[in-house]
Design a protein around this motif. Structure first.
Motif, PDB file in Angstrom:
ATOM      1  N   ARG A 117      -0.074   3.104   1.421  1.00 36.03           N
ATOM      2  CA  ARG A 117      -1.067   2.430   0.580  1.00 36.03           C
ATOM      3  C   ARG A 117      -1.094   0.928   0.865  1.00 36.03           C
ATOM      4  O   ARG A 117      -2.158   0.301   0.888  1.00 36.03           O
ATOM      5  N   THR A 156      -5.095  10.118   2.375  1.00 37.41           N
ATOM      6  CA  THR A 156      -4.231  10.256   1.204  1.00 37.41           C
ATOM      7  C   THR A 156      -2.843  10.758   1.562  1.00 37.41           C
ATOM      8  O   THR A 156      -1.970  10.796   0.699  1.00 37.41           O
ATOM      9  N   ARG A 187      -2.909   0.213   4.168  1.00 42.72           N
ATOM     10  CA  ARG A 187      -4.366   0.289   3.953  1.00 42.72           C
ATOM     11  C   ARG A 187      -4.888  -1.046   3.443  1.00 42.72           C
ATOM     12  O   ARG A 187      -5.924  -1.544   3.907  1.00 42.72           O
ATOM     13  N   TYR A 215      -4.661   5.232  -3.774  1.00 41.28           N
ATOM     14  CA  TYR A 215      -4.754   4.139  -2.818  1.00 41.28           C
ATOM     15  C   TYR A 215      -4.036   2.857  -3.244  1.00 41.28           C
ATOM     16  O   TYR A 215      -3.902   1.940  -2.442  1.00 41.28           O
ATOM     17  N   HIS A 216      -3.585   2.750  -4.452  1.00 43.75           N
ATOM     18  CA  HIS A 216      -2.957   1.515  -4.930  1.00 43.75           C
ATOM     19  C   HIS A 216      -1.470   1.518  -4.570  1.00 43.75           C
ATOM     20  O   HIS A 216      -0.762   2.470  -4.892  1.00 43.75           O
ATOM     21  N   PRO A 217      -0.961   0.469  -3.909  1.00 49.65           N
ATOM     22  CA  PRO A 217       0.483   0.424  -3.641  1.00 49.65           C
ATOM     23  C   PRO A 217       1.321   0.485  -4.911  1.00 49.65           C
ATOM     24  O   PRO A 217       2.461   0.940  -4.877  1.00 49.65           O
ATOM     25  N   CYS A 257       1.037   2.499  -7.240  1.00 43.12           N
ATOM     26  CA  CYS A 257       0.605   3.786  -7.785  1.00 43.12           C
ATOM     27  C   CYS A 257       1.499   4.284  -8.914  1.00 43.12           C
ATOM     28  O   CYS A 257       1.052   5.012  -9.793  1.00 43.12           O
TER      29      CYS A 257
END
Length: 500
Positions: A42, A85, A45, A158-160, A162
């Motif tokens: 993540r 993902t 990205r 997608y959020h580091p 998460c």
């Protein structure tokens, strides 16, 4: 890779777990490498696609992607699929030094606000490993939508951050995290002077006083007033919203930073809740039955974002006999069996509804948590359910073009700016819900390609087909905490490959 001691967050959580739930310690330790890879993927990205000011340029080659930093250093990793993902990044190299732990990489980058963000990443890795440490689910398919939600283990796709839950002890994560499948006992705070919108039920009143449901974490760490025994409920993906058994959902204030935001409830959202709910119900009726909106039943605030609550309908009310309602975030996370072409048919349904409402003048924040799909007995996508209206956007100008009266309200929800409206929908639905459901850029391109053929050719659809795809720059916002509002990134358009 050098053998290094565990980062502080991982070690601290492990030590506490050995006291609170020693039976999970081995599974937690075994899950750490996978959790690091999930968060590192993540993070990569974000580094590859967000407009971070200290990245001067990018260089793509056959062996991957190199980021040239403004100070002359180079960060190298694999090609970054913005819609993937799976955890495919296990190592990044900063000037040839390998890093497999995202917090240590961010610390080494030493950019502004890196220290605080690195701490959050450490929490995210440790909490994710804890989330994955629970024994596997048993039994058949869930019966209620809240049961589907509790099968989403990894959090934001997608959020580091998460699974970042700073301020939560191990015991509190196990007691309140939906992926641990607890039952949470909410308290009730009696309030004399209270802002009330909608119908607040009698069972949440004590004569002239309003009883506000409070999350036990909020009661223990934030509120400085007593509370009485309340009721039990099942926590949903957002952690602060819970489902009453066979009843409505209750959204509570939770003044903790989870992923990006502090989860309290603004006085503004309480003030506008009834108006927005009635308006959204009217707009949903214009979708030929393809969209239902869970009505806000009542909302209260003690004139403080730290003590407020919202009651809303359960999504399951919109399922007929033999149907089931599944949060979109749970589609990929739970491995729900799907027939060939299912994701393309779901994309067509979601885009049909989202673009129709956008043309009318309403932009939904239709990410995988707010958006649910009604499935037939055979698993086919039939209709959509949308919940949590606090962050939609409404355009009076677009409404007027269709002869629709705008709701009597002002504030952040109201805007006529086309970019703002499109970012709200495209960033949440396409870059978020549909991207995560597809799982890769190639799969998303295929899904969208067959989904848009029959859609009306509006200016909004043209923007979706031709312009870079907006998404919230989640890491940039964490590294620029003093910048108000949302920051945005441009992802390669699945149709054209354009990124800027």
């Amino acid at each position: 890779m050098h053998r290094l001691p565990l980062p502080e967050a991982e070690a601290a959580l492990g030590d506490e777990l050995s006291t609170v739930r020693p039976d999970l310690s081995a599974a937690y330790a075994a899950g750490l490498p996978g959790a690091r890879a999930a968060v590192l993927t993540r993070l990569w990205r974000a580094l590859a696609h967000e407009p971070l000011p200290w990245i001067a340029r990018q260089e793509r080659g056959r062996e991957g992607l190199t980021l040239h930093l403004a100070d002359g250093r180079r960060l190298h990793g694999p090609h970054a699929d913005p819609y993937a993902t799976s955890a495919y990044v296990t190592e990044l190299r900063l000037d040839e030094r390998p890093y497999d732990r995202p917090d240590r990489l961010v610390t080494a980058l030493a950019v502004p606000h890196a220290s605080g963000f690195a701490t959050e990443l450490g929490h995210s890795v440790a909490s994710l490993a804890l989330s994955r440490a629970q024994p596997g689910l048993s039994g058949g398919e869930p019966a209620a939508s809240w049961e589907w939600e509790q099968r989403v283990v990894d959090g934001h796709p997608y959020h580091p951050n998460c699974r970042s839950r700073p301020g939560f002890s191990v015991a509190e994560q196990l007691a309140y995290g939906p992926e641990h499948r607890p039952v949470v006992d909410l308290g009730l705070v009696p309030v004399d002077d209270c802002l009330v919108r909608g119908e607040w039920p009698k069972w949440l009143r004590d004569e002239d006083r309003v009883l506000i449901p409070v999350h036990p974490w909020q009661a223990a760490h934030v509120l400085d007033r007593g509370h009485q025994e309340g009721f039990s409920a099942h926590p949903l993906m957002s952690l602060r919203t819970l489902a009453l058994p066979d009843g409505p959902h209750v959204k509570t204030a939770l003044s903790a930073r989870l992923t990006s935001s502090v989860r309290d409830i603004s006085v503004y959202s309480i003030e506008t809740s009834a108006t927005v709910s009635e308006f959204a119900e009217e707009i949903a009726a214009r979708t030929d039955g393809l969209l239902h909106v869970t009505r806000t039943l009542g909302a209260v605030s003690a004139h403080s974002p730290a003590l407020a609550a919202v009651l809303r309908e359960a999504p399951d009310l919109y399922a007929r006999a033999g149907e089931r309602v599944v949060p979109v975030a749970a589609l990929a996370a739970t491995g729900l069996p799907q027939a060939p072409g299912w994701t393309a048919r779901f994309a067509r349904l979601a885009l049909t509804v989202g673009l129709r409402l956008l043309d009318l003048g309403v932009a939904l924040e239709a990410h995988g948590q707010n958006l649910l799909v009604v499935l037939s007995a055979e698993g086919e996508p039939l209709r959509l359910v949308y919940r949590d209206l606090a962050d939609i956007r409404v355009s009076p100008l677009r409404l007027a073009r269709h002869g629709i009266a705008a709701p009597r309200m002002s504030g952040r929800i109201v805007t006529d700016d086309a970019t703002t409206l499109r970012r709200k929908l495209f960033g949440s639905l396409v870059a978020g819900a549909l991207g995560a459901t597809a799982g890769s850029a190639a799969a998303l391109r295929e899904d969208l390609g067959s989904a848009v053929d029959d859609l009306p050719r509006t200016a909004d659809l043209a923007a979706l087909l031709e312009e870079p795809l907006p998404t919230k720059a989640l890491t940039l916002m964490r590294l620029e905490p003093g910048t108000p509002g949302d920051s945005w990134a441009c992802l390669p358009n699945p149709f054209t490959g354009r990124a800027s």
